[in-house]
Design an enzyme around this catalytic site. Structure first.
Site, PDB file in Angstrom:
ATOM      1  N   HIS A 197      25.740 -22.311 -47.242  1.00  0.00           N
ATOM      2  CA  HIS A 197      25.215 -23.657 -47.012  1.00  0.00           C
ATOM      3  C   HIS A 197      24.658 -24.080 -48.380  1.00  0.00           C
ATOM      4  CE1 HIS A 197      23.254 -26.882 -45.010  1.00  0.00           C
ATOM      5  NE2 HIS A 197      22.198 -26.789 -45.402  1.00  0.00           N
ATOM      6  N   GLY A 224      17.490 -19.506 -45.128  1.00  0.00           N
ATOM      7  CA  GLY A 224      17.689 -19.097 -46.612  1.00  0.00           C
ATOM      8  C   GLY A 224      16.348 -18.174 -46.669  1.00  0.00           C
ATOM      9  N   ASP A 227      22.393 -26.844 -50.313  1.00  0.00           N
ATOM     10  CA  ASP A 227      21.405 -28.189 -50.196  1.00  0.00           C
ATOM     11  C   ASP A 227      21.314 -28.863 -51.409  1.00  0.00           C
ATOM     12  OD1 ASP A 227      19.683 -25.845 -48.261  1.00  0.00           O
ATOM     13  OD2 ASP A 227      20.106 -27.521 -47.454  1.00  0.00           O
ATOM     14  N   PHE A 229      12.610 -28.656 -48.611  1.00  0.00           N
ATOM     15  CA  PHE A 229      12.186 -27.325 -49.362  1.00  0.00           C
ATOM     16  C   PHE A 229      12.309 -26.207 -48.248  1.00  0.00           C
ATOM     17  CE2 PHE A 229       9.730 -28.948 -52.958  1.00  0.00           C
ATOM     18  CZ  PHE A 229       9.261 -30.181 -52.475  1.00  0.00           C
ATOM     19  N   GLY A 230      12.775 -24.987 -48.825  1.00  0.00           N
ATOM     20  CA  GLY A 230      12.901 -24.035 -48.037  1.00  0.00           C
ATOM     21  C   GLY A 230      11.582 -23.346 -47.605  1.00  0.00           C
ATOM     22  N   GLY A 231      11.531 -22.374 -46.672  1.00  0.00           N
ATOM     23  CA  GLY A 231      10.297 -21.640 -46.473  1.00  0.00           C
ATOM     24  C   GLY A 231       9.145 -22.364 -45.775  1.00  0.00           C
ATOM     25  N   ASP A 236      18.901 -26.043 -39.252  1.00  0.00           N
ATOM     26  CA  ASP A 236      18.344 -25.607 -40.665  1.00  0.00           C
ATOM     27  C   ASP A 236      17.005 -25.745 -40.737  1.00  0.00           C
ATOM     28  OD1 ASP A 236      19.530 -27.091 -43.882  1.00  0.00           O
ATOM     29  OD2 ASP A 236      18.006 -25.726 -43.168  1.00  0.00           O
ATOM     30  N   GLY A 271      13.502 -23.169 -41.285  1.00  0.00           N
ATOM     31  CA  GLY A 271      12.878 -22.278 -40.586  1.00  0.00           C
ATOM     32  C   GLY A 271      13.294 -21.251 -39.597  1.00  0.00           C
TER      33      GLY A 271
HETATM   34  C1  DX5 Z   1      15.268 -28.020 -46.398  1.00  0.00           C
HETATM   35  C2  DX5 Z   1      16.486 -26.983 -46.691  1.00  0.00           C
HETATM   36  C3  DX5 Z   1      15.869 -25.800 -45.918  1.00  0.00           C
HETATM   37  C4  DX5 Z   1      17.046 -24.524 -46.345  1.00  0.00           C
HETATM   38  C5  DX5 Z   1      16.734 -23.291 -45.465  1.00  0.00           C
HETATM   39  O1  DX5 Z   1      15.748 -29.247 -46.938  1.00  0.00           O
HETATM   40  O2  DX5 Z   1      17.550 -27.371 -46.010  1.00  0.00           O
HETATM   41  O3  DX5 Z   1      15.896 -25.942 -44.617  1.00  0.00           O
HETATM   42  O4  DX5 Z   1      18.112 -24.996 -46.128  1.00  0.00           O
HETATM   43  O5  DX5 Z   1      15.191 -22.977 -45.806  1.00  0.00           O
HETATM   44  P1  DX5 Z   1      14.658 -21.960 -44.981  1.00  0.00           P
HETATM   45  O6  DX5 Z   1      15.688 -21.170 -44.030  1.00  0.00           O
HETATM   46  O7  DX5 Z   1      14.086 -20.923 -45.906  1.00  0.00           O
HETATM   47  O8  DX5 Z   1      13.554 -22.642 -43.876  1.00  0.00           O
END
Ligand code: DX5
Length: 222
Positions: free
Chosen positions: A34, A198, A36, A149-151, A176, A178
């Site tokens: 995936h 992620g 982003d 953002f991830g996390g 996608d 959390g």
């Molecule tokens: C947000 C991103 C995140 C990423 C995954 O725009 O799309 O959701 O892909 O992030 P995690 O798995 O760390 O929440």
């Protein structure tokens, strides 16, 4: 229930070792990769563009599942297809695709070119926004965090939206944001079958264990 697939989000990988990270998650059992893409306008962050997709395409063996969190996907679709995108997901809220006929034609053009077509929803966009396009879609992406953002922490109120989408759509239902072994069980029970993760993968010491833990999210047989 559709086969459970795991799609590591490369946003969370170590970009100083991108090729190694791609190979490592593929060895660990990734079904899709995936990617982003963020433009700093549709979301308050900038990630990467076609050049990174093309670099991943050079080393990947699994499908590239590209999500365009950008205002004008119609301006960049050729660049992302040329870079080796296999699945292209755009946001129903994108400024450049607000016209329903234009969005429908965009999705149909992808399919004519043998690219899987996907639509994604921000958390605040109701599932109803997808209904006019369901027959033009190979996959739906329900964001379970605010994109950018991830996390971030999983938004439990998205479970009902996943359930609603599954009631209308029998294709691949992607989630996608959390996603971890705990939240994976919730979204799987609601009908999601593709888990984008992620942090739950790339922040773990062993990618194989991390992916296996997500796959274990199968709900108990009814
Ligand atoms: C947000 C991103 C995140 C990423 C995954 O725009 O799309 O959701 O892909 O992030 P995690 O798995 O760390 O929440």
């Amino acid at each position: 229930m559709r086969k459970l697939l795991v799609a590591p989000s490369l946003l969370a990988c170590d970009f100083t070792r991108l090729a190694e990270e791609v190979k490592a998650v593929e060895r660990a059992g990734a079904d899709w990769l995936h990617l982003d893409v963020m433009d700093g306008h549709f979301v308050p962050n900038i990630s990467f563009g076609p050049v990174i997709v093309e670099a991943v395409h050079r080393v990947a063996t699994r499908p590239l599942d590209v999500q365009l969190m950008i205002e004008h996907p119609e301006q960049f679709v050729e660049a992302f297809l040329a870079a080796g995108t296999d699945h292209l997901t755009v946001h129903v809220e994108s400024a450049g695709l607000r016209d329903p006929d234009r969005l429908r034609e965009f999705l149909q053009q992808l399919r004519r070119r043998k690219i899987r077509a996907g639509l994604s929803l921000r958390p605040t966009t109701p599932a109803q926004a997808l209904r006019p396009y369901l027959q033009d879609l190979d996959q739906i992406l329900v964001m379970t965090v605010e994109p950018g953002f991830g996390g971030q922490a999983f938004l439990p109120e998205m479970v009902e939206k996943i359930r609603q989408c599954r009631a209308w759509f029998d294709g691949d239902l992607v989630v996608d944001g959390g996603i971890n072994p705990r939240t994976a069980t919730l979204v799987r029970a609601a009908g999601a079958n593709v888990l984008v993760a992620g942090t739950a993968i790339f922040r773990q010491p062993h990618y194989e264990d991390a992916i296996a833990a997500l796959r274990a999210a199968e709900p108990a047989p009814q």
